[in-house]
Motif scaffolding. Structure first.
Motif, PDB file in Angstrom:
ATOM      1  N   TYR A   1       0.821  -1.207   0.000  1.00 59.17           N
ATOM      2  CA  TYR A   1       0.000   0.000   0.000  1.00 59.17           C
ATOM      3  C   TYR A   1       0.858   1.262   0.000  1.00 59.17           C
ATOM      4  CZ  TYR A   1       0.878   0.783   4.987  1.00 59.17           C
ATOM      5  OH  TYR A   1       1.476   1.031   6.196  1.00 59.17           O
TER       6      TYR A   1
ATOM      7  N   LYS B   1       0.266   5.603   0.779  1.00 59.78           N
ATOM      8  CA  LYS B   1      -0.616   6.734   1.054  1.00 59.78           C
ATOM      9  C   LYS B   1      -0.430   7.765  -0.048  1.00 59.78           C
ATOM     10  CE  LYS B   1      -1.391   5.997   5.874  1.00 59.78           C
ATOM     11  NZ  LYS B   1      -1.039   6.260   7.260  1.00 59.78           N
TER      12      LYS B   1
ATOM     13  N   SER C   1      15.656  -4.590  -0.650  1.00 55.29           N
ATOM     14  CA  SER C   1      15.381  -3.642   0.417  1.00 55.29           C
ATOM     15  C   SER C   1      14.583  -2.450  -0.124  1.00 55.29           C
ATOM     16  CB  SER C   1      16.726  -3.173   0.982  1.00 55.29           C
ATOM     17  OG  SER C   1      16.576  -1.996   1.687  1.00 55.29           O
ATOM     18  N   LEU C   2      13.566  -2.041   0.588  1.00 54.71           N
ATOM     19  CA  LEU C   2      12.620  -0.964   0.251  1.00 54.71           C
ATOM     20  C   LEU C   2      11.669  -1.364  -0.887  1.00 54.71           C
ATOM     21  CD1 LEU C   2      14.639   2.356   0.739  1.00 54.71           C
ATOM     22  CD2 LEU C   2      13.287   1.106   2.407  1.00 54.71           C
TER      23      LEU C   2
ATOM     24  N   HIS D   1       8.609  -3.593   0.017  1.00 58.74           N
ATOM     25  CA  HIS D   1       7.401  -3.030   0.629  1.00 58.74           C
ATOM     26  C   HIS D   1       6.798  -1.918  -0.227  1.00 58.74           C
ATOM     27  CE1 HIS D   1       8.203  -5.339   4.161  1.00 58.74           C
ATOM     28  NE2 HIS D   1       9.429  -4.867   4.221  1.00 58.74           N
TER      29      HIS D   1
ATOM     30  N   ARG E   1      18.663   2.255  -2.780  1.00 58.08           N
ATOM     31  CA  ARG E   1      17.395   2.856  -3.194  1.00 58.08           C
ATOM     32  C   ARG E   1      17.227   4.344  -2.887  1.00 58.08           C
ATOM     33  NH1 ARG E   1      17.719  -0.998  -5.239  1.00 58.08           N
ATOM     34  NH2 ARG E   1      17.190  -2.421  -3.603  1.00 58.08           N
ATOM     35  N   PRO E   2      17.524   4.819  -1.668  1.00 56.43           N
ATOM     36  CA  PRO E   2      17.228   6.227  -1.404  1.00 56.43           C
ATOM     37  C   PRO E   2      17.946   7.186  -2.353  1.00 56.43           C
ATOM     38  CG  PRO E   2      17.725   5.082   0.630  1.00 56.43           C
ATOM     39  CD  PRO E   2      18.084   4.159  -0.485  1.00 56.43           C
ATOM     40  N   ALA E   3      19.112   6.788  -2.805  1.00 55.73           N
ATOM     41  CA  ALA E   3      19.876   7.691  -3.669  1.00 55.73           C
ATOM     42  C   ALA E   3      19.738   7.309  -5.140  1.00 55.73           C
ATOM     43  CB  ALA E   3      21.347   7.651  -3.267  1.00 55.73           C
TER      44      ALA E   3
ATOM     45  N   SER F   1      14.486  -0.146   8.230  1.00 55.43           N
ATOM     46  CA  SER F   1      13.888   0.192   6.940  1.00 55.43           C
ATOM     47  C   SER F   1      13.625   1.694   6.828  1.00 55.43           C
ATOM     48  CB  SER F   1      12.596  -0.621   6.778  1.00 55.43           C
ATOM     49  OG  SER F   1      11.876  -0.175   5.675  1.00 55.43           O
TER      50      SER F   1
ATOM     51  N   GLN G   1      16.887   3.665   6.685  1.00 56.85           N
ATOM     52  CA  GLN G   1      17.643   3.479   5.435  1.00 56.85           C
ATOM     53  C   GLN G   1      17.241   4.528   4.395  1.00 56.85           C
ATOM     54  OE1 GLN G   1      16.941  -0.106   3.254  1.00 56.85           O
ATOM     55  NE2 GLN G   1      18.743   0.178   1.972  1.00 56.85           N
ATOM     56  N   ARG G   2      15.973   4.937   4.436  1.00 56.09           N
ATOM     57  CA  ARG G   2      15.505   5.923   3.449  1.00 56.09           C
ATOM     58  C   ARG G   2      16.249   7.254   3.555  1.00 56.09           C
ATOM     59  NH1 ARG G   2      10.340   4.236   4.959  1.00 56.09           N
ATOM     60  NH2 ARG G   2       9.589   2.643   3.568  1.00 56.09           N
TER      61      ARG G   2
ATOM     62  N   ASN H   1      19.544   7.516   4.200  1.00 56.78           N
ATOM     63  CA  ASN H   1      21.003   7.396   4.107  1.00 56.78           C
ATOM     64  C   ASN H   1      21.623   8.098   2.906  1.00 56.78           C
ATOM     65  OD1 ASN H   1      20.685   5.636   1.997  1.00 56.78           O
ATOM     66  ND2 ASN H   1      21.322   3.808   3.127  1.00 56.78           N
ATOM     67  N   ASP H   2      20.772   8.669   2.013  1.00 57.59           N
ATOM     68  CA  ASP H   2      21.367   9.479   0.947  1.00 57.59           C
ATOM     69  C   ASP H   2      21.670  10.892   1.432  1.00 57.59           C
ATOM     70  OD1 ASP H   2      18.634   9.924   1.192  1.00 57.59           O
ATOM     71  OD2 ASP H   2      18.435  10.656  -0.857  1.00 57.59           O
TER      72      ASP H   2
ATOM     73  N   GLU I   1       4.781   3.715   9.748  1.00 54.09           N
ATOM     74  CA  GLU I   1       4.285   3.088   8.512  1.00 54.09           C
ATOM     75  C   GLU I   1       4.962   1.739   8.295  1.00 54.09           C
ATOM     76  OE1 GLU I   1       1.922   3.714   6.411  1.00 54.09           O
ATOM     77  OE2 GLU I   1       1.366   5.509   7.534  1.00 54.09           O
TER      78      GLU I   1
ATOM     79  N   ARG J   1       3.575  -2.073   7.985  1.00 52.45           N
ATOM     80  CA  ARG J   1       3.904  -2.971   6.871  1.00 52.45           C
ATOM     81  C   ARG J   1       4.498  -4.293   7.374  1.00 52.45           C
ATOM     82  NH1 ARG J   1       4.907   1.930   4.195  1.00 52.45           N
ATOM     83  NH2 ARG J   1       3.633   2.028   2.320  1.00 52.45           N
ATOM     84  N   MET J   2       5.367  -4.185   8.381  1.00 50.20           N
ATOM     85  CA  MET J   2       5.974  -5.413   8.944  1.00 50.20           C
ATOM     86  C   MET J   2       4.886  -6.292   9.566  1.00 50.20           C
ATOM     87  SD  MET J   2       9.257  -5.164   8.470  1.00 50.20           S
ATOM     88  CE  MET J   2      10.234  -3.833   7.809  1.00 50.20           C
TER      89      MET J   2
END
Lengths: 491, 113
Positions: A16, A18, A414-415, A418, A443-445, B31, B34-35, B37-38, B80, B84-85
């Protein structure tokens, strides 16, 4: 009053996201989607019995988000749908890209392949390598084989193209595969005998057009200093006159010079008889890396331009002018239909090697064009083997391809694992490696991730607006046919 | 004032957020972190009272406001990701079965049916 049996509610797997204003986007394992309000979503994840979902129950059961009691049927149906969606994995490698030569008559400043001078004949594929290449290609178990000639400019080594076409056709007399050929050419040069050879062997052209003359000539620079655009237009018309209007499709490369001129570029495509465009951003290879400061842009700027261009294309369609954006068309197929759509650069596991492979002029085999480009930059990390000394089994059953498959399933990256867009997306491990030095990517970068997220966000924005006419346009792209609406100019 | 309760600024550009492991799982926190880390260097350590400390040092070019907003985003993302987990825990087994079943050779599928 609806009467429910008192069965417990089972949740089936879904992702999902949002959305900004619209609510919560639910996507099941096969890519079927539904939007819920925040309250409905909360109800869904907290419900223990079907009746707690009220009217939401049957629609959610219908798309296999929930099941009551026995889940066997839902599991069976979902697995069949998933198998259909992933049917592109069944055939194995069908796209075989052959680098007839690394020489090129252009020196484009975004060239991913770092092309060589026209006099560098040592960069030509030899007849011996060409024959071995065909022999390897035709061993692929795929019932459909597409041989795509690339370069450099492949027509600079025309005899090799003829040799490969004839040999593949000869071998195919006993195999009976669906064999097709494409030449990726800048159309700087054309000869009548080439055109008639292409006509006889049903060979089509894939070419490049960056927009009006000033856009095209700015980056697609010919080595002789003359306009590449003028020759492109002349030869495009020449080939069409012999091969038919649909024989040439064109790819657009977006640099910062045409990024903000996309509607003009789209009009230019239309003026020259193209009915589709691929809004393709720069790839991080070859000269494009070296010249990034001069020609590159931020992903956010690309997404902004993509949104404006897509709106413009939709507005053309609403006036009755059929014109499609290829990447959006691909994603719409994935979002709105149950069918399988393999696309080497965006599938899970990645299509590198298992859907497409590249045979360099010297016989080296790579899982993707990008692997070959990295090799040209001095990094042979993705070399699968060489047609001169390795068997089909060694090349296509080796550790390079296995490692790529193991590490490119978005379902367990990873990422991505989900992400709500998982069912529509894919991995590009070679690109990840080029971006971050890690084939699983960061992924983030990742620009790859940011771009695809931005594109899919906008497609869903359009879908969730639920404008009947726009949805008709989207379906016309999926069906590849014109729409006729009440206010069409062409009616 | 409200932000100070959620985020601790240890020194200029260095922030700490503490999450209770009674509520959040380590996976969800990894998780969500990690988002970032850039844009941040992220360090996660065990903390007192069954908690995890997430320390974030902004990389070049991050303003203090952007940093605080990003870290506030982390707090929501952790929630969030925990949802999800939890969903994954409830549905993961079925997911495995569906995938296994989808990719079984046809003969074995028929036997299974």
């Amino acid at each position: 009053m609806t009467v429910y049996e008192k069965k417990t509610l089972s949740l089936l797997p879904f992702q999902y996201k949002k959305m900004d204003d619209s609510g919560v986007l639910l996507v099941n394992l096969c890519g079927e989607f539904r939007i819920l309000t925040a309250d409905e979503f909360s109800k869904l994840i907290n419900a223990k019995y079907p009746e707690e979902l009220g009217e939401l129950y049957y629609p959610l059961k219908g798309m296999h988000i929930v099941a009551d009691g026995d889940v066997d049927l839902a599991v069976e149906l979902l697995s069949v749908k998933l198998r259909s969606k992933k049917a592109y994995l069944k055939s194995f490698t069908s796209l075989h890209m052959v680098v007839a030569t690394a020489r090129c008559n252009c020196i484009c400043d975004y060239c991913q392949a770092s092309s060589s001078d026209t006099t560098a004949h040592g960069m030509d594929m030899t007849p011996e390598i060409a024959e071995k290449t065909v022999d390897i290609i035709m061993q692929s178990p795929s019932p459909g084989i597409k041989i795509e000639f690339q370069g450099g400019e492949p027509t600079l080594n025309w005899p090799i193209i003829e040799l490969i076409v004839k040999r593949a056709e000869e071998i195919n007399k006993t195999l009976g595969k669906d064999l097709s050929f494409v030449i990726c050419s800048n159309l700087m040069h054309a000869e009548e005998k080439w055109a008639y050879f292409c006509k006889e062997h049903k060979i089509s052209f894939s070419t490049s057009l960056d927009g009006p003359k000033d856009c095209h000539d700015l980056h697609r620079i010919s080595r002789d200093g003359k306009s590449s655009y003028d020759r492109f237009i002349k030869n495009l018309e020449f080939y069409r006159s012999i091969l038919g209007p649909g024989a040439c499709c064109a790819l657009l490369t977006i640099t910062k010079d045409n990024l903000n001129r996309l509607p003009e570029v789209i009009d230019h495509y239309r003026e020259h008889g193209f009915r589709k465009i691929f809004l393709r951003s720069l790839s991080p290879y070859g000269f494009a890396v070296k010249n990034n400061d001069a020609i590159g842009y931020d992903v956010g700027d690309f997404i902004k331009a993509y949104r404006e261009a897509l709106d413009y294309i939709i507005s053309l369609n609403l006036k009755g002018i059929y014109f499609a954006e290829l990447y959006t068309e691909l994603l719409l197929m994935r979002i709105l239909t149950p069918f399988s759509t393999g696309f080497v650069d965006l599938q899970s596991p990645s299509g590198a090697g298992i859907s497409g492979a590249v045979y360099d002029f010297n016989g080296e085999v790579y899982p993707a064009d990008e692997g070959r480009m990295l090799a040209r930059m001095g990094n042979k990390r993705f070399l699968m083997g060489n047609v001169l000394q390795d068997s089909y089994d060694k090349i296509f059953n080796g550790e390079v391809i296995r490692e790529l498959v193991r590490n490119s399933c978005v379902e367990n990256l990873s990422l991505c694992a989900h992400c709500a867009y998982q069912a529509y997306c894919g991995a590009d491990p070679v690109r990840y490696y080029a971006e971050s030095g890690d084939i699983r990517g960061r992924r983030p970068a990742s620009e790859f991730c940011r771009k695809n997220m931005g594109v899919m966000d906008y497609i869903f924005e359009k879908l969730l607006e639920n404008n009947e006419e726009v949805i008709k346009v989207f379906w016309s792209w999926i069906h590849q046919e014109d729409i006729r609406c009440d206010n069409c100019e062409s009616n | 004032m409200q932000q100070k309760e959620l985020i601790e600024e240890l020194s200029p550009g260095l922030y700490r957020v503490v999450f209770s492991l009674d509520i959040y799982s380590q996976e969800a926190l990894l998780s969500a972190s990690q988002r970032l880390n850039d844009r941040f260097v992220v360090k996660i350590d065990p903390w007192e009272n069954n908690s995890l400390s997430v320390m974030l040092q902004g990389k070049d070019g991050i303003s203090a406001d952007d940093a605080k907003n990003a870290i506030l985003g982390l707090i929501n993302d952790a929630l969030e990701d925990q949802v999800r987990m939890n969903l994954m825990e409830r549905t993961g087994n079925l997911r495995e079965i569906i995938y296994r079943h989808a990719f079984l050779p046809l003969e074995e599928r028929k036997k299974n049916i």
